[in-house]
Design an enzyme around this catalytic site. Structure first.
Site, short mmCIF file in Angstrom:
data_model
loop_
_atom_site.label_atom_id
_atom_site.label_comp_id
_atom_site.label_asym_id
_atom_site.label_seq_id
_atom_site.Cartn_x
_atom_site.Cartn_y
_atom_site.Cartn_z
N HIS A 57 -4.33 -0.90 -4.44
CA HIS A 57 -5.24 -1.95 -4.01
C HIS A 57 -4.56 -3.30 -3.78
O HIS A 57 -4.69 -3.85 -2.74
CB HIS A 57 -6.26 -1.88 -5.11
CG HIS A 57 -7.22 -0.76 -4.90
ND1 HIS A 57 -7.71 -0.05 -4.13
CD2 HIS A 57 -7.66 0.06 -5.99
CE1 HIS A 57 -8.25 1.11 -4.18
NE2 HIS A 57 -8.16 1.12 -5.64
N ASP A 72 -7.65 3.52 4.20
CA ASP A 72 -7.87 4.34 3.12
C ASP A 72 -6.46 4.77 2.60
O ASP A 72 -5.25 4.61 3.50
CB ASP A 72 -8.59 5.57 3.91
CG ASP A 72 -9.24 6.59 2.67
OD1 ASP A 72 -8.94 6.26 1.52
OD2 ASP A 72 -9.42 7.65 2.79
N LEU A 106 -10.18 -15.20 16.14
CA LEU A 106 -10.46 -13.79 15.63
C LEU A 106 -11.54 -13.99 14.56
O LEU A 106 -11.54 -14.49 13.55
CB LEU A 106 -9.16 -13.25 15.08
CG LEU A 106 -9.40 -11.87 14.25
CD1 LEU A 106 -9.57 -10.76 15.43
CD2 LEU A 106 -8.30 -11.52 13.55
C1 IPE Z 1 -13.93 4.92 2.64
O1 IPE Z 1 -12.81 5.58 1.97
C2 IPE Z 1 -14.25 3.63 2.32
C3 IPE Z 1 -13.23 2.58 2.30
C4 IPE Z 1 -11.89 2.72 2.86
C5 IPE Z 1 -13.66 1.39 2.02
P1 IPE Z 1 -13.07 6.59 0.68
O2 IPE Z 1 -12.10 6.85 0.03
O3 IPE Z 1 -14.33 5.92 -0.21
O4 IPE Z 1 -13.64 7.83 1.55
P2 IPE Z 1 -13.75 9.13 1.18
O5 IPE Z 1 -14.57 9.31 -0.58
O6 IPE Z 1 -12.40 9.91 0.81
O7 IPE Z 1 -14.59 9.87 2.23
C1 IPE Z 2 -8.97 2.81 0.00
O1 IPE Z 2 -8.27 3.52 -0.77
C2 IPE Z 2 -9.89 1.76 -0.63
C3 IPE Z 2 -10.96 1.73 -0.78
C4 IPE Z 2 -11.86 2.67 -0.57
C5 IPE Z 2 -11.74 0.82 -1.82
P1 IPE Z 2 -8.61 4.42 -1.69
O2 IPE Z 2 -8.85 3.93 -3.10
O3 IPE Z 2 -9.83 5.50 -1.35
O4 IPE Z 2 -7.34 5.41 -1.80
P2 IPE Z 2 -7.34 6.94 -2.13
O5 IPE Z 2 -8.12 7.67 -0.68
O6 IPE Z 2 -7.73 7.49 -3.36
O7 IPE Z 2 -5.83 7.31 -1.88
MG MG Z 3 -10.08 7.05 -0.13
#
Ligand code: IPE
Ligand code: IPE
Ligand code: MG
Length: 254
Positions: A51, A34, A145
């Site tokens: 990303h 995240d 792995l």
């Molecule tokens: C969780 O992250 C999902 C992934 C890392 C793929 P999100 O960014 O979607 O989670 P919330 O919305 O902050 O809980």
């Molecule tokens: C995690 O990073 C990737 C996915 C959930 C796909 P985020 O896109 O949620 O990044 P933040 O949480 O907005 O910083």
């Molecule tokens: Mg996120």
């Protein structure tokens, strides 16, 4: 520091603290990757850039997992809730597996990594499915792995599917209601063939599961860091493994 004032507590040498014990490496580590968006925002870049950087970090993390002999690395890449995001971002995320594999698949093959996925695979766009299926096929014989990508994964959805499957099996006379136990439920999850995660890591300072491995993490050790996913380094990963080794897992016992 308190520890210095208690002479009867022998302070561990820094070497002892820093060295990972090879006999207590978690077999299965799951990571909620995240913070990509915030990583980009901090730099005045579009979320896509975060990303992309996050994708490149996966390779480094796989290397570290391999170096320490992990058996399974499950990475949460896209949740069933992430479809709520703006379409251009979802489209970009659905293109990432293709970009990742076109860059790294040869290396993953060489490193004996086997690619698997959990989540509702059939509902992914065709181009995403095609790239991943090719990677699965090309690595199916690898026995190193397991790189298990959670893509279009949601734990509640998974549990609903498991319950439906169980009910259907009962209707078909495969077993009776009385025979339902934890194994029946587990055997109908995407993770049926995998050991439950020993360690779950989440980056970016959020302290929640966001619908990830709810059933499977009943006795998982949790580890959180404020680092954003693209900044999650080998040193941080090793810190998480070290902290894991200092946990006392009791599983309800004493
Ligand atoms: C969780 O992250 C999902 C992934 C890392 C793929 P999100 O960014 O979607 O989670 P919330 O919305 O902050 O809980
Ligand atoms: C995690 O990073 C990737 C996915 C959930 C796909 P985020 O896109 O949620 O990044 P933040 O949480 O907005 O910083
Ligand atoms: Mg996120």
């Amino acid at each position: 520091m308190l520890i210095n004032k208690l002479p009867f507590l022998k302070k561990k040498s820094s070497e002892e603290i820093r060295t990972l014990k090879p006999d207590n490496i978690p077999e299965h580590v799951a990571i909620i990757m995240d913070g990509n968006g915030r990583w980009a925002k901090k730099r005045g870049l579009p979320r896509f850039a975060g990303h992309k950087e996050g994708m490149d970090n996966v390779k480094k993390v796989v290397k570290t997992a391999n170096k320490h002999g992990l058996k399974v690395l499950t990475l949460y890449a896209f949740s069933t809730e992430n479809w709520k995001r703006p379409k251009p971002e979802v489209d970009y995320l659905m293109k990432l597996p293709m970009d990742f594999l076109s860059t790294y698949l040869p290396e993953l093959i060489e490193e004996n990594v086997q690619i698997q996925t959990i989540g509702e695979f059939d509902l992914l766009p065709d181009h995403t499915k095609k790239a991943i299926q090719e990677a699965k096929d090309k690595t199916v014989k690898n026995n190193g792995l397991i790189l298990n990508i959670a893509l279009n994964y949601g734990s509640r959805y998974e549990l609903v599917q498991s319950i439906k499957k169980t009910v259907t099996d009962i209707q078909n006379g495969k077993y009776s209601v009385e025979e339902i136990d934890e194994n029946v439920i587990s055997d109908n999850l995407y993770t049926s063939h995998l050991k439950d995660p020993d360690l779950l890591i989440r980056t970016s300072g959020e302290i929640r599961l966001s619908n990830f491995l709810l059933w499977q993490s009943a006795y998982t050790e949790f580890w959180f860091t404020d680092a954003l996913w693209p900044d999650f380094s080998e040193a941080l990963f090793e810190q998480a493994l070290l902290d894991y080794q200092n946990r006392k897992r009791r599983f309800g016992g004493i």
